[in-house]
Design an enzyme around this catalytic site. Structure first.
Site, mmCIF file in Angstrom:
data_model
loop_
_atom_site.group_PDB
_atom_site.id
_atom_site.type_symbol
_atom_site.label_atom_id
_atom_site.label_comp_id
_atom_site.label_asym_id
_atom_site.label_seq_id
_atom_site.Cartn_x
_atom_site.Cartn_y
_atom_site.Cartn_z
ATOM 1 C CG HIS A 1 28.689 28.067 59.984
ATOM 2 N ND1 HIS A 1 28.021 26.948 60.416
ATOM 3 C CD2 HIS A 1 29.775 28.192 60.785
ATOM 4 C CE1 HIS A 1 28.667 26.422 61.446
ATOM 5 N NE2 HIS A 1 29.737 27.159 61.695
ATOM 6 C CG ASP B 1 26.098 26.619 57.335
ATOM 7 O OD1 ASP B 1 27.068 25.969 56.922
ATOM 8 O OD2 ASP B 1 25.952 26.971 58.519
ATOM 9 C CD GLU C 1 31.016 26.392 69.174
ATOM 10 O OE1 GLU C 1 31.098 25.196 68.834
ATOM 11 O OE2 GLU C 1 30.217 27.194 68.657
ATOM 12 C CD GLU D 1 30.174 21.263 69.877
ATOM 13 O OE1 GLU D 1 30.685 20.198 69.479
ATOM 14 O OE2 GLU D 1 30.039 22.267 69.150
ATOM 15 C CG ASP E 1 26.894 24.907 69.647
ATOM 16 O OD1 ASP E 1 26.003 25.779 69.718
ATOM 17 O OD2 ASP E 1 27.791 24.929 68.787
ATOM 18 C CG ASP F 1 33.434 17.994 67.537
ATOM 19 O OD1 ASP F 1 32.615 17.605 68.376
ATOM 20 O OD2 ASP F 1 33.451 19.155 67.090
#
EC number: 5.3.1.5
Length: 439
Positions: A101, A104, A232, A268, A296, A307
């Site tokens: 990201h 990040d 996603e 994911e 993912d 999560d």
């Protein structure tokens, strides 16, 4: 500066090894289903969980020992050290791809202009590392869920100004994708949804989300860099109800707004569980619609409803997932990104490497098991046999070739309806034999 001098590059040593820092199943040169494991498994490291996650949770503070964060200097100095540490981990593991990201990798600063400048500086460093190591950018994305301005979403926000700010982030993200040679670009709409229908115009918000995506496509074309766009899906968390709820919901949205030729899905494991689906189900849904782009890799906890992003270790689940991926012909330009975080009790820096070894070994085992299932035609023969009535009977053939009508089918039912013989699925037997394929 090097942070893992005491750990040698991770090598395959087989299941007899007692070396913690060795692969027991992942042998990058081993050929499985016609390709090497390295070719089949495009592993990627996630910058966020690997480097920036500190172990804090709603009940306690940071626990992680991260030496690259303790050396002082400015936020930019720390960001540069994080890049060095990240690529060192990737090289130790032999991982060839990475994801990030925007927030990040670089401090956001005090303005959008300053954020842009910081991103430019850090991506210069990333590009140097890519050239030096051969590691590639699998995908990048914009974090449009952490800042309070995004509390009501971005493209689905009630404020046009927020829509514009998000567009500025994605514009920069696409420019960075071009700079770094990114093959995909991800949209995860963590706050793209509604908290309550009482004050929501859902149709308007979804129209706006589609406009946002079309604007992204237009800009990507204008800079001559059109990566594969990936949505996603996730049903909830942080938003109460997210618009990209699951694979089927996301595909319906893409088709409605003529986005399906530009977008595929990044699926994911843990997100599938939150919906109440298996990961296999989500992969199969995407594969059925030719929309499986990337994954993912993680898992949840069967006893928890959120999560947890644990590293994947459940061999049967991942074997069934790899079965779908192999039936898809692989992931193309996509990959297997470890969107997984070590537990806050696994606080040593070395645990980052140990955890990725565990995940890579799990996927290697799953690959071998899935390849054997396909080679033996174990499941495909069962499926083919189950639907033979559409090939071996006159009524079945008429349905398949399109000559059947309700009149002809009713006539058949009136004559033969009391003579139908059903078949047992023998599902317990199938599941028992499936266990024999677990490596």
């Amino acid at each position: 500066m090097a942070y893992f001098n005491d750990i040698a590059p991770i090598k395959y040593e087989g299941t007899k090894t007692k070396n913690m820092f060795a692969f027991r199943h992942y042998n990058p040169e081993e050929v499985v289903a016609g390709k090497t494991m390295e070719e089949q498994l495009h592993f990627a490291l996630a910058f966020w969980h690997t480097i920036t996650m500190d172990g804090s949770d709603p009940f306690g503070g940071a626990t992680m020992e991260r030496p690259w964060d303790l050396e002082g200097g400015s936020e930019l100095d720390r960001a540069h050290r994080r890049v060095d540490a990240f690529f060192e981990i990737a090289e130790k593991l032999g991982v060839k791809y990475y994801c990030f990201h925007d927030i990040d990798i670089a401090p956001t600063g005090n303005s959008l202009k300053e954020f842009y400048a910081n991103l430019d500086e850090i991506t210069d460093h990333l590009l140097e590392k890519q050239k030096a190591t051969g590691i590639k950018l699998l995908w990048n994305t914009a974090n449009m869920f952490s800042n309070p301005r995004y509390m009501n979403g971005v493209s689905t926000s009630n404020r046009a100004e927020v829509f514009a700010y998000g567009a500025a982030q994605v514009k920069k993200g696409l420019e960075l994708s071009k700079k770094l040679g990114g093959e995909n670009y991800v949209f995860w709409g963590g706050r793209e949804g509604y908290e309550s229908l009482l004050n929501t115009d859902r149709g308007l918000e979804m129209d706006h989300m589609a406009k946002f995506f079309h604007l992204a496509i237009d800009y990507a074309k204008s800079i001559n860099h059109l990566p594969i766009f990936l949505i996603e899906p996730k049903p909830k968390e942080p938003m109460t109800h997210q618009y990209d709820f699951d694979a089927a919901t996301a595909l319906a949205f893409l088709q409605k707004y003529d986005l399906d030729k530009y977008f595929k899905l990044n699926l994911e494991t843990n997100h599938a569980w939150l919906v109440g689906h298996t990961f296999e189900h989500e992969l199969n849904t995407a594969r059925t619609f030719n929309a499986l782009g990337s994954i993912d890799a993680n898992q949840g906890n069967y006893l928890l409803g959120w999560d947890t992003d644990e590293f994947p270790t459940l061999v049967i689940d991942i074997t069934l997932a790899m079965h779908q991926i192999l039936l898809n012909g692989g992931l193309g330009k996509g990959g297997i990104n470890f969107d997984a975080k070590v537990r806050r009790t696994s606080f040593k820096a070395e645990d980052l490497i140990l955890a990725h070894i565990a995940g890579m070994d799990t996927y290697a085992r799953a690959l071998k098991g899935a390849a054997a299932i396909i080679e033996d035609k174990f499941l495909s023969d069962i499926v083919d046999e189950r639907y033979t009535s559409y090939k071996n009977t006159e009524v079945g053939q008429s349905i398949e070739n399109g000559t059947a009508t309700f009149e002809s089918l009713a006539a058949f039912a009136l004559e033969h309806g009391d003579d139908i013989e059903l078949d047992s699925n023998h599902l317990e037997y199938i599941k028992s034999v499936l266990n024999d394929y677990l490596v």
